[in-house]
Design a protein around this motif. Structure first.
Motif, PDB file in Angstrom:
ATOM      1  N   ILE A 104     -31.806   3.654 -33.666  1.00  0.00           N
ATOM      2  CA  ILE A 104     -31.845   3.286 -32.241  1.00  0.00           C
ATOM      3  C   ILE A 104     -32.799   4.212 -31.272  1.00  0.00           C
ATOM      4  O   ILE A 104     -33.576   3.516 -30.524  1.00  0.00           O
ATOM      5  CB  ILE A 104     -30.682   3.543 -31.352  1.00  0.00           C
ATOM      6  CG1 ILE A 104     -30.383   2.714 -30.225  1.00  0.00           C
ATOM      7  CG2 ILE A 104     -30.109   5.075 -31.294  1.00  0.00           C
ATOM      8  CD1 ILE A 104     -29.026   2.460 -29.580  1.00  0.00           C
ATOM      9  N   ARG A 127     -28.220  -0.169 -26.394  1.00  0.00           N
ATOM     10  CA  ARG A 127     -26.694  -0.320 -26.712  1.00  0.00           C
ATOM     11  C   ARG A 127     -26.264  -1.417 -25.811  1.00  0.00           C
ATOM     12  O   ARG A 127     -25.189  -2.022 -26.516  1.00  0.00           O
ATOM     13  CB  ARG A 127     -26.115   1.213 -26.534  1.00  0.00           C
ATOM     14  CG  ARG A 127     -26.243   2.195 -27.562  1.00  0.00           C
ATOM     15  CD  ARG A 127     -25.210   3.191 -27.336  1.00  0.00           C
ATOM     16  NE  ARG A 127     -25.497   4.218 -26.312  1.00  0.00           N
ATOM     17  CZ  ARG A 127     -26.663   5.142 -26.451  1.00  0.00           C
ATOM     18  NH1 ARG A 127     -27.327   5.262 -27.341  1.00  0.00           N
ATOM     19  NH2 ARG A 127     -26.867   5.772 -25.386  1.00  0.00           N
ATOM     20  N   ASP A 145     -27.027  -4.545 -27.075  1.00  0.00           N
ATOM     21  CA  ASP A 145     -26.324  -4.827 -28.333  1.00  0.00           C
ATOM     22  C   ASP A 145     -25.111  -5.126 -28.003  1.00  0.00           C
ATOM     23  O   ASP A 145     -24.308  -6.579 -28.719  1.00  0.00           O
ATOM     24  CB  ASP A 145     -26.336  -3.592 -29.254  1.00  0.00           C
ATOM     25  CG  ASP A 145     -25.475  -3.907 -30.383  1.00  0.00           C
ATOM     26  OD1 ASP A 145     -25.443  -4.715 -30.961  1.00  0.00           O
ATOM     27  OD2 ASP A 145     -24.784  -2.855 -30.858  1.00  0.00           O
ATOM     28  N   SER A 146     -24.370  -4.767 -26.942  1.00  0.00           N
ATOM     29  CA  SER A 146     -23.073  -5.322 -26.786  1.00  0.00           C
ATOM     30  C   SER A 146     -23.125  -6.509 -26.009  1.00  0.00           C
ATOM     31  O   SER A 146     -22.050  -7.527 -26.042  1.00  0.00           O
ATOM     32  CB  SER A 146     -22.220  -4.374 -25.630  1.00  0.00           C
ATOM     33  OG  SER A 146     -22.866  -4.275 -24.356  1.00  0.00           O
ATOM     34  N   LEU A 195     -27.916  -9.946 -31.844  1.00  0.00           N
ATOM     35  CA  LEU A 195     -27.999  -8.696 -32.440  1.00  0.00           C
ATOM     36  C   LEU A 195     -26.767  -8.078 -33.373  1.00  0.00           C
ATOM     37  O   LEU A 195     -25.754  -8.220 -32.908  1.00  0.00           O
ATOM     38  CB  LEU A 195     -28.164  -7.496 -31.497  1.00  0.00           C
ATOM     39  CG  LEU A 195     -29.522  -7.858 -30.653  1.00  0.00           C
ATOM     40  CD1 LEU A 195     -29.502  -6.946 -29.454  1.00  0.00           C
ATOM     41  CD2 LEU A 195     -30.880  -7.749 -31.144  1.00  0.00           C
ATOM     42  N   LYS A 196     -27.112  -7.692 -34.435  1.00  0.00           N
ATOM     43  CA  LYS A 196     -26.042  -7.248 -35.705  1.00  0.00           C
ATOM     44  C   LYS A 196     -26.518  -6.109 -36.240  1.00  0.00           C
ATOM     45  O   LYS A 196     -26.677  -6.081 -37.457  1.00  0.00           O
ATOM     46  CB  LYS A 196     -25.729  -8.527 -36.568  1.00  0.00           C
ATOM     47  CG  LYS A 196     -25.313  -9.649 -35.923  1.00  0.00           C
ATOM     48  CD  LYS A 196     -25.141 -10.768 -36.877  1.00  0.00           C
ATOM     49  CE  LYS A 196     -24.540 -12.061 -36.191  1.00  0.00           C
ATOM     50  NZ  LYS A 196     -24.762 -12.553 -35.108  1.00  0.00           N
ATOM     51  N   PRO A 197     -26.661  -4.763 -35.541  1.00  0.00           N
ATOM     52  CA  PRO A 197     -27.220  -3.648 -36.339  1.00  0.00           C
ATOM     53  C   PRO A 197     -26.027  -3.284 -37.247  1.00  0.00           C
ATOM     54  O   PRO A 197     -24.895  -3.380 -36.744  1.00  0.00           O
ATOM     55  CB  PRO A 197     -27.371  -2.786 -34.956  1.00  0.00           C
ATOM     56  CG  PRO A 197     -26.847  -3.115 -33.894  1.00  0.00           C
ATOM     57  CD  PRO A 197     -26.692  -4.772 -33.979  1.00  0.00           C
ATOM     58  N   ARG A 216     -26.169   3.162 -34.869  1.00  0.00           N
ATOM     59  CA  ARG A 216     -26.858   1.800 -34.985  1.00  0.00           C
ATOM     60  C   ARG A 216     -28.135   1.809 -35.786  1.00  0.00           C
ATOM     61  O   ARG A 216     -28.914   2.669 -35.277  1.00  0.00           O
ATOM     62  CB  ARG A 216     -26.995   0.994 -33.679  1.00  0.00           C
ATOM     63  CG  ARG A 216     -25.669   0.896 -32.855  1.00  0.00           C
ATOM     64  CD  ARG A 216     -25.990   0.227 -31.627  1.00  0.00           C
ATOM     65  NE  ARG A 216     -24.848  -0.311 -30.741  1.00  0.00           N
ATOM     66  CZ  ARG A 216     -23.981   0.638 -30.130  1.00  0.00           C
ATOM     67  NH1 ARG A 216     -24.359   1.832 -30.050  1.00  0.00           N
ATOM     68  NH2 ARG A 216     -23.182  -0.046 -29.477  1.00  0.00           N
ATOM     69  N   PHE A 232     -30.783  -0.572 -36.869  1.00  0.00           N
ATOM     70  CA  PHE A 232     -31.499  -2.178 -36.542  1.00  0.00           C
ATOM     71  C   PHE A 232     -32.264  -2.536 -37.957  1.00  0.00           C
ATOM     72  O   PHE A 232     -33.280  -1.776 -38.170  1.00  0.00           O
ATOM     73  CB  PHE A 232     -32.253  -2.311 -35.441  1.00  0.00           C
ATOM     74  CG  PHE A 232     -31.537  -2.127 -34.253  1.00  0.00           C
ATOM     75  CD1 PHE A 232     -30.617  -2.941 -33.413  1.00  0.00           C
ATOM     76  CD2 PHE A 232     -31.037  -0.719 -33.737  1.00  0.00           C
ATOM     77  CE1 PHE A 232     -30.047  -2.848 -32.532  1.00  0.00           C
ATOM     78  CE2 PHE A 232     -30.409  -0.282 -32.438  1.00  0.00           C
ATOM     79  CZ  PHE A 232     -29.858  -1.555 -31.826  1.00  0.00           C
ATOM     80  N   ASP A 243     -33.309  -7.755 -36.381  1.00  0.00           N
ATOM     81  CA  ASP A 243     -32.843  -7.224 -35.061  1.00  0.00           C
ATOM     82  C   ASP A 243     -33.880  -6.867 -34.350  1.00  0.00           C
ATOM     83  O   ASP A 243     -33.783  -7.288 -32.948  1.00  0.00           O
ATOM     84  CB  ASP A 243     -31.856  -6.078 -35.224  1.00  0.00           C
ATOM     85  CG  ASP A 243     -30.404  -6.422 -35.814  1.00  0.00           C
ATOM     86  OD1 ASP A 243     -29.947  -7.628 -35.667  1.00  0.00           O
ATOM     87  OD2 ASP A 243     -30.102  -5.600 -36.458  1.00  0.00           O
ATOM     88  N   LEU A 281     -34.834  -8.409 -30.615  1.00  0.00           N
ATOM     89  CA  LEU A 281     -34.857  -7.333 -29.461  1.00  0.00           C
ATOM     90  C   LEU A 281     -36.139  -7.536 -28.550  1.00  0.00           C
ATOM     91  O   LEU A 281     -36.384  -7.592 -27.478  1.00  0.00           O
ATOM     92  CB  LEU A 281     -34.744  -5.918 -29.722  1.00  0.00           C
ATOM     93  CG  LEU A 281     -33.292  -5.255 -29.862  1.00  0.00           C
ATOM     94  CD1 LEU A 281     -33.187  -4.212 -30.805  1.00  0.00           C
ATOM     95  CD2 LEU A 281     -32.605  -5.412 -28.687  1.00  0.00           C
TER      96      LEU A 281
END
Length: 110
Positions: A14, A29, A32-33, A38-40, A48, A50, A54, A58
């Motif tokens: 990250i 972060r 990501d939520s 995004l699926k780190p 995390r 990536f 990803d 991003l």
């Protein structure tokens, strides 16, 4: 915003991602939520990690939100519509290939 995607590198921390985009890790972060795309992975420490995929996603999120001024909801909708368009194109290509096969078969019978 530039991150060098290496063919040899499978995961980016990250910190690396945040530095490449010149944003705080907390923003990464948060995104990501917020974004299902995004699926780190998380390592043993829970950090995390990536994937190149990803990072590409991003880049798209960054472009939509930071450069084009989309709201988060607007960016989510845009991303979902983009996925639908990709799936629609895939369906069209599949149908065209089927038609091509049928036409080739007809041509060979002549």
């Amino acid at each position: 915003m530039h991150i060098e995607l290496s063919k040899d590198k499978r995961y980016y921390s990250i910190g690396e991602v945040a530095k490449a985009f010149d944003v705080n890790a907390s923003l990464i972060r948060f995104w990501d939520s917020e974004f299902d795309i995004l699926k780190p992975k998380k390592n043993a420490k829970g950090n995390r990690m990536f994937t190149p995929e990803d990072v590409k996603n991003l880049q798209l999120i960054y472009h939509l939100v930071k450069e084009r001024g989309f709201t988060l909801e607007g960016a989510k909708i845009h991303l979902k519509e983009g996925q639908k368009k990709t799936l629609d194109k895939f369906e069209i290509i599949r149908k065209l290939e089927s038609i091509k096969t049928q036409l080739t078969a007809i041509k060979n019978e002549l």
